[in-house]
Enzyme design. Structure first.
Site, PDB file in Angstrom:
ATOM      1  N   ASP A  51      40.990  -0.935  16.495  1.00  0.00           N
ATOM      2  CA  ASP A  51      41.073  -1.723  15.262  1.00  0.00           C
ATOM      3  C   ASP A  51      41.103  -0.789  14.061  1.00  0.00           C
ATOM      4  OD1 ASP A  51      39.617  -3.469  12.922  1.00  0.00           O
ATOM      5  OD2 ASP A  51      40.688  -4.742  14.331  1.00  0.00           O
ATOM      6  N   ARG A 110      50.646  -5.340  18.473  1.00  0.00           N
ATOM      7  CA  ARG A 110      49.679  -6.242  19.117  1.00  0.00           C
ATOM      8  C   ARG A 110      50.126  -6.655  20.515  1.00  0.00           C
ATOM      9  NH1 ARG A 110      48.582 -10.286  14.148  1.00  0.00           N
ATOM     10  NH2 ARG A 110      47.531  -8.852  12.724  1.00  0.00           N
ATOM     11  N   ARG A 163      45.860 -11.296  22.622  1.00  0.00           N
ATOM     12  CA  ARG A 163      45.420 -12.627  23.055  1.00  0.00           C
ATOM     13  C   ARG A 163      46.490 -13.485  23.706  1.00  0.00           C
ATOM     14  NH1 ARG A 163      42.583 -14.557  17.589  1.00  0.00           N
ATOM     15  NH2 ARG A 163      44.387 -13.422  16.758  1.00  0.00           N
ATOM     16  N   ARG A 167      38.333 -10.047  27.699  1.00  0.00           N
ATOM     17  CA  ARG A 167      37.545 -10.193  26.472  1.00  0.00           C
ATOM     18  C   ARG A 167      36.383 -11.162  26.698  1.00  0.00           C
ATOM     19  NH1 ARG A 167      39.329 -10.863  20.150  1.00  0.00           N
ATOM     20  NH2 ARG A 167      37.298 -11.558  19.390  1.00  0.00           N
ATOM     21  N   TYR A 171      39.213  -4.050   2.749  1.00  0.00           N
ATOM     22  CA  TYR A 171      38.116  -4.586   3.553  1.00  0.00           C
ATOM     23  C   TYR A 171      36.783  -3.949   3.147  1.00  0.00           C
ATOM     24  CZ  TYR A 171      41.471  -6.762   6.747  1.00  0.00           C
ATOM     25  OH  TYR A 171      42.476  -7.545   7.293  1.00  0.00           O
TER      26      TYR A 171
END
Length: 349
Positions: free
Chosen positions: A82, A32, A36, A45, A156
């Site tokens: 992703d 990652r 962010r 973003r 998921y």
């Protein structure tokens, strides 16, 4: 080429270590690392208006992939995308709500996989991102692609969302193993194609993320983690025999050696709960390892960070080692702590 003499090939230290070469100073990248915690990521973003819009815009996704290389000079760049791109390509709808985790619809716990229509062209923007990044990276930077492992992706797809205990999917796999195997097989086939296309477009190594590997009993682990990951490794290796494959079975714990033997990746990632010295003792000699600083030590900084770095660096005296976190970097991690980490890894030997 100058005066008929070919220029030396760039020293891709990360790629060399993944192929089994030990370096005195381990190469470093962070899971990652494009994300962010970086102000430039947050700005882009916000401009794009959402995660999926960002991830499916090849120019924007390439910029995000390159941002941490530009700022920190990591030895590896990881594709910005992703793990749920595969179920999206298999025909589920994918959304990322503000302040919520990703959601897939319809949830396969009550909807047949065969009722979905695969849309593999949804992956086309990813390959565009790869091509743009491959053309722009510094010559010494190794480019990593990735995909989610079948068990984690299936959790998921079946539940329609993430969960901490995967109860819906674990129950489904016990209740109807044939139907669950059908889902896993579809993920395996799509993932082999997906990773192979990433390699064709320009990535130099790939990682399989099994974020929820630790939630299964031993027998279920062998069936839903080891066997499907081995099928992907064999499938990708048959098409691209020279491309290193990293397996990352988060939460494997005592099953780590079984994963290494059964899946046979070229390198294995260690999460932060694994004692690195223990892993060095039980894994096959010469198998490259990646990890495994606790992301919270990086968040804390100071002496806690320094001690964590030193412990990881000391754990692999003779083994090829890629320095990384035990999982993804937290969004509130100060940039200064990442700078301190890089300075210490690259100078303390």
């Amino acid at each position: 080429m100058v005066d008929g003499i070919a220029a030396p090939a760039p020293d891709k230290s990360l790629l060399a270590v993944l192929r089994g070469e030990r370096r005195e100073r381990p190469p470093i990248w962070l899971m990652r690392q494009a994300g962010r915690y970086l102000p430039e990521y947050r700005a882009l973003r916000a401009e794009k208006g959402g995660f999926l819009a960002l991830a499916t815009d090849p120019d924007a996704a390439a910029e995000v992939t390159i941002q941490p290389i530009r700022r920190f000079g990591f030895d590896g760049a990881i594709l910005f995308s992703d793990i749920l791109m595969v179920p999206w390509a298999l025909g589920q709808d994918l959304t990322f709500g503000v302040g919520e985790g990703p959601k897939l619809a319809p949830a396969l716990v009550d909807h047949a996989l065969d009722a979905l229509a695969a849309v593999p062209e949804r992956l086309t923007p990813v390959y565009g991102t790869v091509a743009r990044v491959a053309a722009a990276l510094p010559a010494a930077t190794t480019f990593l692609g990735f995909a989610g492992s079948p068990w984690t992706v299936a959790t998921y797809m079946v539940a329609g969302h993430g969960s901490r205990d995967q109860e819906v999917t674990r129950s489904y796999a016990y209740r109807d193993p044939a139907a669950f195997a059908h889902i896993v097989d579809a993920i395996v086939a799509m993932t082999i194609d997906y990773l192979s296309a990433q390699i064709d477009a320009g990535v130099e190594a790939v990682q399989l993320f099994d974020s929820w590997a630790g939630s299964l009993s031993p027998a279920q682990y062998d069936r839903w983690v080891v066997a499907p990951n081995r099928a992907i490794v064999d499938g990708v290796r048959a098409r691209h025999p020279g491309t290193p494959i990293i397996g990352f079975p988060k939460g494997a714990g005592g099953k780590l050696a079984a994963y290494a033997a059964g899946v046979a990746p070229d390198a294995i990632g260690l999460d932060e709960t694994v004692d690195p010295a223990w892993a060095d003792a039980i894994l096959p000699p010469g198998l490259p390892v990646q990890g495994n600083l606790d992301p919270l030590a990086l968040l804390a900084g100071g002496e806690a960070l320094d001690r964590g770095i030193d412990r990881v660096l000391a754990a692999f005296p003779a083994r090829p080692h890629v320095f990384n976190l035990g999982h993804g970097i937290g969004q509130h991690t100060p940039v200064a702590h990442v700078e301190r980490l890089l300075a210490r890894v690259r100078t303390e030997r």
